[in-house]
Design an enzyme around this catalytic site. Sequence first.
Site, PDB file in Angstrom:
ATOM      1  N   GLY A 116      73.218 -11.239 142.046  1.00  0.00           N
ATOM      2  CA  GLY A 116      73.102 -10.097 142.942  1.00  0.00           C
ATOM      3  C   GLY A 116      72.605 -10.425 144.337  1.00  0.00           C
ATOM      4  O   GLY A 116      73.232 -10.054 145.345  1.00  0.00           O
ATOM      5  N   ASP A 170      75.516 -22.509 141.294  1.00  0.00           N
ATOM      6  CA  ASP A 170      74.771 -21.677 140.341  1.00  0.00           C
ATOM      7  C   ASP A 170      74.714 -22.399 139.000  1.00  0.00           C
ATOM      8  O   ASP A 170      75.697 -23.021 138.573  1.00  0.00           O
ATOM      9  CB  ASP A 170      75.432 -20.310 140.183  1.00  0.00           C
ATOM     10  CG  ASP A 170      74.498 -19.282 139.580  1.00  0.00           C
ATOM     11  OD1 ASP A 170      74.024 -18.400 140.320  1.00  0.00           O
ATOM     12  OD2 ASP A 170      74.219 -19.359 138.362  1.00  0.00           O
ATOM     13  N   ASP A 171      73.566 -22.321 138.339  1.00  0.00           N
ATOM     14  CA  ASP A 171      73.387 -23.025 137.069  1.00  0.00           C
ATOM     15  C   ASP A 171      73.992 -22.280 135.881  1.00  0.00           C
ATOM     16  O   ASP A 171      74.021 -22.822 134.773  1.00  0.00           O
ATOM     17  CB  ASP A 171      71.902 -23.280 136.821  1.00  0.00           C
ATOM     18  CG  ASP A 171      71.320 -24.283 137.814  1.00  0.00           C
ATOM     19  OD1 ASP A 171      72.107 -25.042 138.432  1.00  0.00           O
ATOM     20  OD2 ASP A 171      70.087 -24.315 137.984  1.00  0.00           O
ATOM     21  N   HIS A 226      55.252  -4.008 165.186  1.00  0.00           N
ATOM     22  CA  HIS A 226      54.821  -5.084 166.085  1.00  0.00           C
ATOM     23  C   HIS A 226      53.682  -5.915 165.492  1.00  0.00           C
ATOM     24  O   HIS A 226      52.857  -5.441 164.715  1.00  0.00           O
ATOM     25  CB  HIS A 226      54.362  -4.492 167.424  1.00  0.00           C
ATOM     26  CG  HIS A 226      53.152  -3.600 167.285  1.00  0.00           C
ATOM     27  ND1 HIS A 226      51.866  -4.071 167.321  1.00  0.00           N
ATOM     28  CD2 HIS A 226      53.050  -2.265 167.079  1.00  0.00           C
ATOM     29  CE1 HIS A 226      51.019  -3.083 167.168  1.00  0.00           C
ATOM     30  NE2 HIS A 226      51.708  -1.963 167.017  1.00  0.00           N
ATOM     31  N   ILE A 268      59.832  -1.821 146.457  1.00  0.00           N
ATOM     32  CA  ILE A 268      60.736  -0.937 147.195  1.00  0.00           C
ATOM     33  C   ILE A 268      60.020   0.341 147.642  1.00  0.00           C
ATOM     34  O   ILE A 268      59.262   0.957 146.902  1.00  0.00           O
ATOM     35  CB  ILE A 268      61.976  -0.610 146.323  1.00  0.00           C
ATOM     36  CG1 ILE A 268      63.040   0.144 147.128  1.00  0.00           C
ATOM     37  CG2 ILE A 268      61.579   0.148 145.054  1.00  0.00           C
ATOM     38  CD1 ILE A 268      64.381   0.224 146.412  1.00  0.00           C
TER      39      ILE A 268
END
Length: 206
Positions: A12, A34-35, A135, A165
């Site tokens: 993903g 990728d493994d 900032h 999130i």
Amino acid sequence: MKNKLIIIGASGHGKVVADIAIKMNKWQSIAFLDDDESIKTSIGLEVIGKTADAFTYKDEADFFVAIGSNTTREKIQEKLEEEGMSVIKLIHPSAVIGTEVEIGMGTAVMAGVVVNSSTRIGKGCIINTSASLDHDNVIEDYVHISPGVRTAGSVSIGKGTWIGIGSVISSNVNICSGCKVGAGAVVVKDITEPGTYVGVPVRKID
């Protein structure tokens, strides 16, 4: 910068990273390592080997580690750097990057992100979709800022920390290394001890 980009990790997070690389339009070819041998392609790009195969492409490719786990990402990226590989950063064309912003190698800045002036982001970070960093933030190495996170001015986040999130971090707050902050959390004062924090305002649960 090389003509070829190799992305380590084809699941993903790797798909989102590859999409950024395609939109940046700087590489003639992009491929994955990728493994998981069952993954042959990802968003139409070929998986050409496993993670350990990266070193055979040392001289012909740029590299990006697209692994969601902060610790695994750090382990792989540090190995690439030790071997003198070309590790690049990826910034989505829609991201808004302010004046005097520093972004380290191996960091991904996703679509819709805003990073305001004088913020420093370390290496190997994930600044995920539509996150907003105001900032004078200091984001240390291998931090994951999840989608929709909002940090106010002069926030500091320590190495390897994961911010869930939709979290909100008030101005002048310092979060130490090695923390996990749960989804939707609100951080209004410093976190000085590694652990897992959830809630509004956050409390330590682990």
